[in-house]
Motif scaffolding. Structure first.
Motif, short mmCIF file in Angstrom:
data_model
loop_
_atom_site.label_atom_id
_atom_site.label_comp_id
_atom_site.label_asym_id
_atom_site.label_seq_id
_atom_site.Cartn_x
_atom_site.Cartn_y
_atom_site.Cartn_z
N THR A 188 0.81 -1.22 0.00
CA THR A 188 0.00 0.00 0.00
C THR A 188 0.84 1.27 0.00
OG1 THR A 188 -0.15 0.08 2.41
CG2 THR A 188 -1.87 -1.16 1.23
N LEU A 189 2.17 1.13 0.05
CA LEU A 189 3.06 2.29 0.12
C LEU A 189 3.93 2.39 -1.13
CD1 LEU A 189 4.23 1.80 3.80
CD2 LEU A 189 2.69 3.55 2.98
N LEU A 190 4.38 3.60 -1.42
CA LEU A 190 5.31 3.84 -2.52
C LEU A 190 6.73 3.79 -1.97
CD1 LEU A 190 3.65 7.03 -4.04
CD2 LEU A 190 3.41 4.69 -4.84
N ARG A 191 7.64 3.20 -2.71
CA ARG A 191 9.05 3.23 -2.33
C ARG A 191 9.71 4.39 -3.07
NH1 ARG A 191 14.25 0.70 -3.77
NH2 ARG A 191 15.43 0.55 -1.85
N VAL A 192 10.33 5.29 -2.32
CA VAL A 192 10.96 6.47 -2.89
C VAL A 192 12.47 6.30 -2.77
CG1 VAL A 192 11.19 8.97 -2.70
CG2 VAL A 192 9.00 7.88 -2.21
N VAL A 193 13.18 6.55 -3.88
CA VAL A 193 14.64 6.45 -3.90
C VAL A 193 15.22 7.69 -4.58
CG1 VAL A 193 14.66 3.92 -3.94
CG2 VAL A 193 14.62 5.18 -6.08
N VAL A 194 16.55 7.84 -4.46
CA VAL A 194 17.24 8.91 -5.18
C VAL A 194 17.49 8.41 -6.59
CG1 VAL A 194 19.31 10.33 -5.26
CG2 VAL A 194 18.30 9.74 -3.06
N ALA A 195 17.14 9.23 -7.60
CA ALA A 195 17.23 8.80 -9.01
C ALA A 195 18.66 8.41 -9.37
CB ALA A 195 16.73 9.91 -9.93
N ASP A 196 19.60 9.29 -9.22
CA ASP A 196 21.01 9.03 -9.47
C ASP A 196 21.81 9.72 -8.39
OD1 ASP A 196 20.84 7.50 -11.87
OD2 ASP A 196 20.33 9.34 -12.95
N GLU A 197 23.00 9.24 -8.16
CA GLU A 197 23.82 9.79 -7.09
C GLU A 197 24.02 11.30 -7.19
OE1 GLU A 197 24.89 8.28 -4.35
OE2 GLU A 197 23.86 6.48 -4.99
N GLY A 198 24.30 11.82 -8.39
CA GLY A 198 24.60 13.24 -8.53
C GLY A 198 23.39 14.13 -8.64
N ASP A 199 22.23 13.56 -8.97
CA ASP A 199 21.05 14.38 -9.25
C ASP A 199 20.33 14.90 -8.01
OD1 ASP A 199 21.52 14.06 -11.90
OD2 ASP A 199 19.95 12.57 -12.22
N HIS A 200 20.24 14.12 -6.97
CA HIS A 200 19.48 14.46 -5.77
C HIS A 200 18.02 14.72 -6.10
CE1 HIS A 200 22.99 14.45 -3.26
NE2 HIS A 200 23.60 15.29 -4.07
N VAL A 201 17.45 13.82 -6.90
CA VAL A 201 16.04 13.89 -7.27
C VAL A 201 15.34 12.65 -6.73
CG1 VAL A 201 14.41 13.94 -9.19
CG2 VAL A 201 16.54 15.19 -9.36
N ALA A 202 14.25 12.86 -5.99
CA ALA A 202 13.48 11.74 -5.44
C ALA A 202 12.48 11.25 -6.48
CB ALA A 202 12.76 12.18 -4.18
N VAL A 203 12.46 9.94 -6.69
CA VAL A 203 11.53 9.32 -7.64
C VAL A 203 10.90 8.09 -7.01
CG1 VAL A 203 12.72 10.15 -9.71
CG2 VAL A 203 13.33 7.96 -8.72
N VAL A 204 9.77 7.66 -7.57
CA VAL A 204 9.10 6.45 -7.11
C VAL A 204 9.77 5.24 -7.76
CG1 VAL A 204 6.92 5.17 -7.13
CG2 VAL A 204 6.91 7.63 -6.76
N ASP A 205 10.08 4.25 -6.95
CA ASP A 205 10.62 2.98 -7.42
C ASP A 205 9.44 2.02 -7.57
OD1 ASP A 205 12.03 0.70 -7.97
OD2 ASP A 205 12.93 0.52 -5.98
N ARG A 206 8.83 2.02 -8.75
CA ARG A 206 7.61 1.23 -8.97
C ARG A 206 7.83 -0.27 -8.78
NH1 ARG A 206 7.08 5.10 -13.15
NH2 ARG A 206 5.37 6.53 -12.70
N MET A 207 8.97 -0.76 -9.22
CA MET A 207 9.24 -2.21 -9.10
C MET A 207 9.76 -2.58 -7.71
SD MET A 207 8.35 -3.50 -11.97
CE MET A 207 9.15 -5.09 -11.98
N ARG A 208 10.12 -1.55 -6.92
CA ARG A 208 10.65 -1.76 -5.58
C ARG A 208 11.91 -2.61 -5.57
NH1 ARG A 208 4.84 -2.30 -4.83
NH2 ARG A 208 4.10 -0.53 -3.63
N THR A 209 12.74 -2.44 -6.61
CA THR A 209 13.95 -3.26 -6.72
C THR A 209 15.21 -2.44 -6.96
OG1 THR A 209 13.53 -3.53 -9.08
CG2 THR A 209 12.70 -5.25 -7.63
#
Length: 115
Positions: A42-63
């Motif tokens: 029921t929750l979204l997994r949020v990760v940093v897109a790339d090391e240098g970008d510092h942009v938060a994105v949803v990890d849809r596959m959670r992998t």
């Protein structure tokens, strides 16, 4: 000695263990916004897109590799997490750009769409 008797002797500040509330099916995660616990599905997994970008994105596959933060697919939870700076703490990074994440949460349905 029963568990209830043991807890009564411990004093008023002791809470019963969470396992006493009944069995939990599947992985449980905590939302960084509202701090409520919920099933992983029921929750979204949020990760940093790339090391240098510092942009938060949803990890849809959670992998995706690296640290992840969990968030309800709700704008209020996102706003709470931003106000508390929960993403920078949970992901152990500097200030994050959450505009892409905000766009996905506003569109809704990001939790159910796995690609």
């Amino acid at each position: 000695m029963s568990e209830g008797a043991r807890l009564a002797e411990a004093g008023p500040r002791v809470r019963p263990p969470e396992s006493a509330q009944g069995p939990v099916e599947g992985p449980v995660r905590t939302c960084v916004g509202c701090r409520a616990r919920g099933h992983r599905s029921t929750l979204l997994r949020v990760v940093v897109a790339d090391e240098g970008d510092h942009v938060a994105v949803v990890d849809r596959m959670r992998t995706r590799p690296g640290r992840g933060a969990w968030l309800h697919d709700d704008l209020k939870c996102l706003e709470l997490a931003e106000r508390r700076r929960a993403f920078t703490r949970a992901l152990r990074t500097e200030a994050l750009d959450t505009s892409r994440l905000r766009g996905e949460v506003e569109r809704g349905g990001a939790a159910g769409s796995r690609s």
